[in-house]
Design an enzyme around this catalytic site. Structure first.
Site, PDB file in Angstrom:
ATOM      1  N   TYR A   7       4.802 -40.094  -7.895  1.00 27.50           N
ATOM      2  CA  TYR A   7       3.078 -39.880  -6.955  1.00 27.50           C
ATOM      3  C   TYR A   7       3.902 -40.182  -5.652  1.00 27.50           C
ATOM      4  O   TYR A   7       3.142 -40.792  -4.810  1.00 27.50           O
ATOM      5  CB  TYR A   7       2.254 -39.530  -7.615  1.00 27.50           C
ATOM      6  CG  TYR A   7       2.189 -39.901  -8.834  1.00 27.50           C
ATOM      7  CD1 TYR A   7       1.837 -38.100  -9.295  1.00 27.50           C
ATOM      8  CD2 TYR A   7       1.709 -40.415  -9.858  1.00 27.50           C
ATOM      9  CE1 TYR A   7       1.689 -37.380 -10.840  1.00 27.50           C
ATOM     10  CE2 TYR A   7       1.579 -39.692 -11.228  1.00 27.50           C
ATOM     11  CZ  TYR A   7       2.041 -38.741 -10.909  1.00 27.50           C
ATOM     12  OH  TYR A   7       1.147 -38.067 -12.527  1.00 27.50           O
TER      13      TYR A   7
ATOM     14  N   TRP B 196      -2.932 -39.576  -2.720  1.00 28.98           N
ATOM     15  CA  TRP B 196      -3.505 -38.667  -3.173  1.00 28.98           C
ATOM     16  C   TRP B 196      -5.230 -39.292  -3.609  1.00 28.98           C
ATOM     17  O   TRP B 196      -5.833 -40.244  -3.771  1.00 28.98           O
ATOM     18  CB  TRP B 196      -3.179 -39.077  -4.929  1.00 28.98           C
ATOM     19  CG  TRP B 196      -1.868 -37.745  -5.667  1.00 28.98           C
ATOM     20  CD1 TRP B 196      -2.697 -36.866  -6.521  1.00 28.98           C
ATOM     21  CD2 TRP B 196      -0.894 -37.604  -5.552  1.00 28.98           C
ATOM     22  NE1 TRP B 196      -1.964 -35.853  -6.598  1.00 28.98           N
ATOM     23  CE2 TRP B 196      -0.534 -37.081  -5.996  1.00 28.98           C
ATOM     24  CE3 TRP B 196      -0.267 -38.372  -4.545  1.00 28.98           C
ATOM     25  CZ2 TRP B 196       0.722 -36.225  -6.113  1.00 28.98           C
ATOM     26  CZ3 TRP B 196       1.344 -37.850  -5.159  1.00 28.98           C
ATOM     27  CH2 TRP B 196       2.062 -36.847  -5.595  1.00 28.98           C
TER      28      TRP B 196
ATOM     29  N   TRP C 272      -8.636 -38.591  -5.111  1.00 26.51           N
ATOM     30  CA  TRP C 272      -9.596 -39.801  -5.841  1.00 26.51           C
ATOM     31  C   TRP C 272      -8.275 -40.477  -6.600  1.00 26.51           C
ATOM     32  O   TRP C 272      -9.095 -41.572  -6.300  1.00 26.51           O
ATOM     33  CB  TRP C 272      -9.646 -38.653  -8.068  1.00 26.51           C
ATOM     34  CG  TRP C 272      -8.932 -38.783  -8.471  1.00 26.51           C
ATOM     35  CD1 TRP C 272      -7.803 -38.114  -8.514  1.00 26.51           C
ATOM     36  CD2 TRP C 272      -9.529 -37.984 -10.019  1.00 26.51           C
ATOM     37  NE1 TRP C 272      -7.222 -37.833  -9.758  1.00 26.51           N
ATOM     38  CE2 TRP C 272      -8.183 -37.681 -10.820  1.00 26.51           C
ATOM     39  CE3 TRP C 272     -10.428 -38.527 -10.534  1.00 26.51           C
ATOM     40  CZ2 TRP C 272      -8.239 -37.708 -11.781  1.00 26.51           C
ATOM     41  CZ3 TRP C 272     -10.808 -37.659 -11.864  1.00 26.51           C
ATOM     42  CH2 TRP C 272      -9.671 -38.018 -12.597  1.00 26.51           C
ATOM     43  N   ASP C 273      -6.946 -41.185  -6.593  1.00 29.07           N
ATOM     44  CA  ASP C 273      -6.678 -41.798  -6.889  1.00 29.07           C
ATOM     45  C   ASP C 273      -7.563 -43.183  -5.380  1.00 29.07           C
ATOM     46  O   ASP C 273      -7.155 -44.362  -5.662  1.00 29.07           O
ATOM     47  CB  ASP C 273      -5.105 -42.008  -7.072  1.00 29.07           C
ATOM     48  CG  ASP C 273      -4.163 -41.221  -8.004  1.00 29.07           C
ATOM     49  OD1 ASP C 273      -3.733 -41.231  -8.342  1.00 29.07           O
ATOM     50  OD2 ASP C 273      -4.912 -39.650  -7.638  1.00 29.07           O
TER      51      ASP C 273
ATOM     52  N   TYR D 168       9.185 -35.210  -4.417  1.00 26.89           N
ATOM     53  CA  TYR D 168       7.864 -34.503  -5.441  1.00 26.89           C
ATOM     54  C   TYR D 168       8.261 -33.268  -5.290  1.00 26.89           C
ATOM     55  O   TYR D 168       8.874 -32.669  -4.202  1.00 26.89           O
ATOM     56  CB  TYR D 168       6.546 -35.416  -4.548  1.00 26.89           C
ATOM     57  CG  TYR D 168       5.442 -34.309  -5.553  1.00 26.89           C
ATOM     58  CD1 TYR D 168       5.254 -35.229  -6.107  1.00 26.89           C
ATOM     59  CD2 TYR D 168       4.622 -33.691  -4.480  1.00 26.89           C
ATOM     60  CE1 TYR D 168       4.309 -34.628  -6.821  1.00 26.89           C
ATOM     61  CE2 TYR D 168       3.218 -33.329  -5.270  1.00 26.89           C
ATOM     62  CZ  TYR D 168       3.255 -34.112  -6.819  1.00 26.89           C
ATOM     63  OH  TYR D 168       2.135 -33.873  -7.067  1.00 26.89           O
TER      64      TYR D 168
ATOM     65  N   GLY E   3      -8.113 -33.001 -11.356  1.00 22.78           N
ATOM     66  CA  GLY E   3      -7.204 -33.939 -11.921  1.00 22.78           C
ATOM     67  C   GLY E   3      -7.147 -34.337 -13.379  1.00 22.78           C
ATOM     68  O   GLY E   3      -5.728 -34.943 -13.750  1.00 22.78           O
TER      69      GLY E   3
ATOM     70  N   ASP F 295      -4.866 -32.276 -15.388  1.00 18.19           N
ATOM     71  CA  ASP F 295      -4.010 -31.798 -15.479  1.00 18.19           C
ATOM     72  C   ASP F 295      -3.872 -30.548 -16.575  1.00 18.19           C
ATOM     73  O   ASP F 295      -4.448 -29.452 -16.565  1.00 18.19           O
ATOM     74  CB  ASP F 295      -2.861 -32.104 -14.437  1.00 18.19           C
ATOM     75  CG  ASP F 295      -3.037 -32.518 -13.131  1.00 18.19           C
ATOM     76  OD1 ASP F 295      -4.194 -33.001 -12.784  1.00 18.19           O
ATOM     77  OD2 ASP F 295      -1.671 -33.179 -12.905  1.00 18.19           O
TER      78      ASP F 295
ATOM     79  N   ARG G  33       4.617 -34.525 -20.129  1.00 19.52           N
ATOM     80  CA  ARG G  33       4.045 -33.710 -19.070  1.00 19.52           C
ATOM     81  C   ARG G  33       3.068 -32.561 -19.862  1.00 19.52           C
ATOM     82  O   ARG G  33       4.320 -31.784 -20.118  1.00 19.52           O
ATOM     83  CB  ARG G  33       5.242 -34.136 -18.153  1.00 19.52           C
ATOM     84  CG  ARG G  33       5.758 -35.197 -17.518  1.00 19.52           C
ATOM     85  CD  ARG G  33       4.607 -36.228 -16.257  1.00 19.52           C
ATOM     86  NE  ARG G  33       4.428 -35.041 -15.239  1.00 19.52           N
ATOM     87  CZ  ARG G  33       3.816 -35.179 -14.192  1.00 19.52           C
ATOM     88  NH1 ARG G  33       2.794 -35.807 -14.631  1.00 19.52           N
ATOM     89  NH2 ARG G  33       3.448 -34.720 -13.274  1.00 19.52           N
TER      90      ARG G  33
ATOM     91  N   TYR H  60       0.063 -35.756 -21.795  1.00 23.20           N
ATOM     92  CA  TYR H  60      -0.635 -36.162 -20.589  1.00 23.20           C
ATOM     93  C   TYR H  60      -2.142 -36.246 -20.375  1.00 23.20           C
ATOM     94  O   TYR H  60      -3.074 -37.200 -21.452  1.00 23.20           O
ATOM     95  CB  TYR H  60      -0.465 -35.255 -19.412  1.00 23.20           C
ATOM     96  CG  TYR H  60      -0.348 -35.271 -18.197  1.00 23.20           C
ATOM     97  CD1 TYR H  60       0.180 -36.715 -17.278  1.00 23.20           C
ATOM     98  CD2 TYR H  60      -0.609 -34.241 -17.026  1.00 23.20           C
ATOM     99  CE1 TYR H  60      -0.163 -36.925 -15.359  1.00 23.20           C
ATOM    100  CE2 TYR H  60      -0.813 -34.268 -15.912  1.00 23.20           C
ATOM    101  CZ  TYR H  60      -0.169 -35.977 -15.165  1.00 23.20           C
ATOM    102  OH  TYR H  60      -0.784 -35.255 -14.177  1.00 23.20           O
TER     103      TYR H  60
ATOM    104  N   GLU I 246       0.169 -45.079 -16.762  1.00 21.51           N
ATOM    105  CA  GLU I 246      -0.566 -44.338 -16.151  1.00 21.51           C
ATOM    106  C   GLU I 246      -0.957 -44.194 -17.184  1.00 21.51           C
ATOM    107  O   GLU I 246      -2.910 -43.222 -17.266  1.00 21.51           O
ATOM    108  CB  GLU I 246       0.546 -43.041 -15.953  1.00 21.51           C
ATOM    109  CG  GLU I 246      -0.728 -42.120 -15.450  1.00 21.51           C
ATOM    110  CD  GLU I 246       0.805 -41.397 -14.985  1.00 21.51           C
ATOM    111  OE1 GLU I 246       1.528 -40.371 -14.990  1.00 21.51           O
ATOM    112  OE2 GLU I 246      -0.102 -40.077 -13.933  1.00 21.51           O
TER     113      GLU I 246
HETATM  114  C1  DGY Z   1       1.356 -34.031 -10.474  1.00 21.41           C
HETATM  115  O1  DGY Z   1       1.661 -33.916  -9.568  1.00 21.41           O
HETATM  116  O2  DGY Z   1       0.893 -34.264 -11.495  1.00 21.41           O
HETATM  117  C2  DGY Z   1      -0.426 -34.366  -9.849  1.00 21.41           C
HETATM  118  O3  DGY Z   1      -1.454 -34.898 -10.875  1.00 21.41           O
HETATM  119  C3  DGY Z   1      -0.494 -33.166  -9.345  1.00 21.41           C
HETATM  120  O4  DGY Z   1      -1.613 -33.017  -8.179  1.00 21.41           O
END
Ligand code: DGY
Length: 449
Positions: free
Chosen positions: A38, A42, A44-45, A90, A177, A179, A214, A368, A412
């Site tokens: 990432y 971001w 909320w991060d 990204y 968030g 996801d 993922r 995830y 993570e």
């Molecule tokens: C990601 O890229 O996985 C993020 O969580 C999207 O914001």
């Protein structure tokens, strides 16, 4: 708060690792969630990270938050990503979101076009109670930020609650968030993507993380389908609300909004502003969560699919977030605690809290948000349980979270199948900033939230 001298030796090295992680991810004014996966800022991060920074680099906490709000749109929306600097590693980057030149967009920074759960009010409330919170610099900063956070909340209430119910909707699963939570499967699967472009070759995440951990390519196709639809709608919420196949009144998002509203009232008082509008919003949201998202038969909170007009009867850790908001009766609390200790743990001696209930068919311990343990959820759960008087359970969650981080490092997310003979494993990316930041808060700050 304990001073660093009072921190037990075992936790001192964890603290050191947490600080090193945050330092390593710092980029001239803001912190990357993780450099590998990432490479931008971001939403909320950034809030959780600012709290961690407040313990040892408080001036950076101010910079972090200020950088985040550079991305705020003119209509108040706080985007989920700020693309401060270009980075090819990204997907989807700014060329996919196409928000530049939008009349309502950020005049300062390239951003995504969706938001994330509101955190900054309660993060700033917590920092305000630290010694640094007593300084003139911080108090001035609270004055600077209050109107911006108020505008963020106002955007949610005026753009995301078409029926005036007090419940705001998310228009993309990335907005919650959480996801790829199975809670969104049915709504996403109902989208007709036949003929829509395949985006799998554009993904960058699979270059660093095992695909098993993922979201799937079928998920990503739908995620990008929605982004393209938002572009077609000019990112206008009223048009999106009419046209989009995905509108969800998310239980985690609305619970975090309540906690943020409560903190925003405190911040309003600190700066001498009127808080009555915030209190009105909040009363509506609290009532609506307990009316519409609580299922008495199941004894659990569920999100609501506004597009298809049905409750999403699937147990995920988001259902515990009303505890964090402090809005449960004793009876509700007890039923939630039953679910927590029976369905959100993989066995005796294993750790709380799986992101999806173990007894849900969709549970997957490594994928995830479909099973693994997340530090930010455990942090909110810890405070929610405490707030409702379940101190022992709350402390258990805290100890287990710190033990996971100590044993495995700043991952993570974590495989929940931890037992005495089988230590769990860290998953996703390592050097993950909010795991580090919240470890610092758990170690250094024993105040309730
Ligand atoms: C990601 O890229 O996985 C993020 O969580 C999207 O914001």
């Amino acid at each position: 708060m304990s001073s660093s001298e009072n921190v037990p030796a075992a936790l001192r090295s964890l603290e050191e690792l947490a600080r090193d992680t945050l330092d390593g991810n710092w980029r001239d004014g803001y912190t990357l969630p993780s450099p590998k996966l990432y490479p931008f800022q971001w939403n909320w991060d950034s809030g959780f990270i600012a709290l961690g920074l407040a313990y040892y680099h408080p001036e950076r906490a101010i910079e972090e938050i200020r950088s985040m709000f550079k991305g705020q749109w003119k209509n108040g929306m706080l985007p989920h990503i700020n693309f401060h600097r270009p980075d090819p590693n990204y997907f989807p980057g700014p060329e996919v979101w196409k928000t530049s030149g939008l009349p309502q967009g950020s005049p300062q920074v390239a951003t995504s076009g969706i938001t994330q759960p509101p955190v900054f009010a309660f993060i700033m409330e917590r920092i305000s109670a630290l010694p640094f919170g007593q300084t003139a610099d911080w108090k001035t900063f609270v004055r600077e930020m209050f109107p911006k956070i108020l505008a963020q909340h106002r955007h949610l209430y005026t753009h995301r609650d078409p029926e005036g119910e007090g419940l705001v909707y998310i228009q993309h699963n990335w907005e919650a968030g959480t996801d790829n939570s199975p809670a969104y499967d049915a709504a996403l699967d109902a989208i007709d993507v036949s003929g829509f472009r395949d985006v799998s070759s554009l993904r960058r995440d699979l270059k660093t993380v095992d695909a098993l951990h993922r979201p799937t390519n079928a998920n990503y196709q739908r995620y990008i389908y929605l982004v393209d639809l938002f572009i077609e709608c000019g990112y206008q919420d009223d048009v999106i609300a009419r046209r989009s196949p995905f509108l969800v009144q998310d239980i985690l998002f609305n619970s975090m909004l309540v906690r943020s509203n409560q903190a925003l009232v405190t911040l309003a008082k600190a700066v001498g502003a009127d808080s009555s509008e915030i209190e009105r919003w909040n009363a509506r949201t609290v009532a609506a969560i307990n009316r519409k998202l609580w299922d008495e038969e199941a004894g659990f909170y569920f999100s609501y699919d506004l597009r298809h007009q049905r409750r999403i009867q699937l147990k995920t850790s988001s259902g515990f977030m009303p505890l964090f908001a402090g809005i449960c009766t004793t009876a509700q609390r007890d039923r939630l605690a039953q679910h927590l200790t029976h369905s959100f743990v993989t066995g005796v001696g294993a750790n709380l809290c799986t992101s999806t209930a173990v007894d849900e068919p969709a549970f997957d311990p490594v994928k995830y948000w479909r099973g693994p343990i997340w530090v930010n959820v455990n942090w909110m759960l810890h405070h929610g349980l405490r707030r409702h008087g379940l101190t022992e359970l709350a402390n258990g969650v805290k100890q287990q979270t710190l033990a996971l981080l100590e044993r495995h490092g700043m991952w993570e997310y974590f495989d929940p199948r931890t037992t005495a003979t089988r230590p769990g494993v860290g998953l996703g990316t390592d050097a993950f900033s909010w795991s580090a930041a919240l470890a610092l808060d758990l170690i250094r700050n024993s105040n309730a939230l």
